[in-house]
Motif scaffolding. Sequence first.
Motif, PDB file in Angstrom:
ATOM      1  N   ASN A 121      48.757  36.015  31.401  1.00  0.00           N
ATOM      2  CA  ASN A 121      47.819  36.008  32.517  1.00  0.00           C
ATOM      3  C   ASN A 121      48.118  34.918  33.362  1.00  0.00           C
ATOM      4  O   ASN A 121      46.889  34.312  34.041  1.00  0.00           O
ATOM      5  N   LYS A 150      43.907  33.703  37.012  1.00  0.00           N
ATOM      6  CA  LYS A 150      43.302  34.791  37.546  1.00  0.00           C
ATOM      7  C   LYS A 150      41.657  34.371  37.432  1.00  0.00           C
ATOM      8  O   LYS A 150      41.293  33.981  36.228  1.00  0.00           O
ATOM      9  N   PRO A 152      37.965  35.516  36.876  1.00  0.00           N
ATOM     10  CA  PRO A 152      37.542  36.706  36.445  1.00  0.00           C
ATOM     11  C   PRO A 152      36.139  37.304  37.292  1.00  0.00           C
ATOM     12  O   PRO A 152      35.966  36.997  38.324  1.00  0.00           O
TER      13      PRO A 152
END
Length: 152
Positions: A121, A150, A152
């Motif tokens: 991720n 990333k 959320p």
Amino acid sequence: MKTRLLLLVCCFAVIGSLSQSQAQDTSIPAKLTGKWIQHYSGISLEGANLIITSVDSLSGRISGKWIPPSGPAGGREFEVIGWVSSAPPREKADNVITISFSVSLTTYGSITSYTGYFKDNKITASWFNIKPNSAYEWDHISTGQDIFTKNP
């Protein structure tokens, strides 16, 4: 006749196996599409926002936006284009999704290109920033490494 039929079956089997090995992982768009935050290596400050708006699962083409956090270009959107690719995992080998993208910061006349991989991720990428004006001839190219997480 049997020989032709056997040859035809073999050809279809080879073509089918080639198309399977060259196909992109169809889960890649879901993994990469979204807002990413740049983290400078060695500095605790957050950098730009990378917003990947689309990933073509057949060609691997990436499109998106780059939003610098500060300076004359701060808060402006710049187009991102790039590519993503993958291969089936091999036994006893580490497997990642490869990624490359570039942004032209027209405010400065510079171009930055990132090349790296997606794993766990995160996007880990080396970058090259090419600037048109510099105090020295040898100083037009800067390089480093960043990590993107990333949002959320």
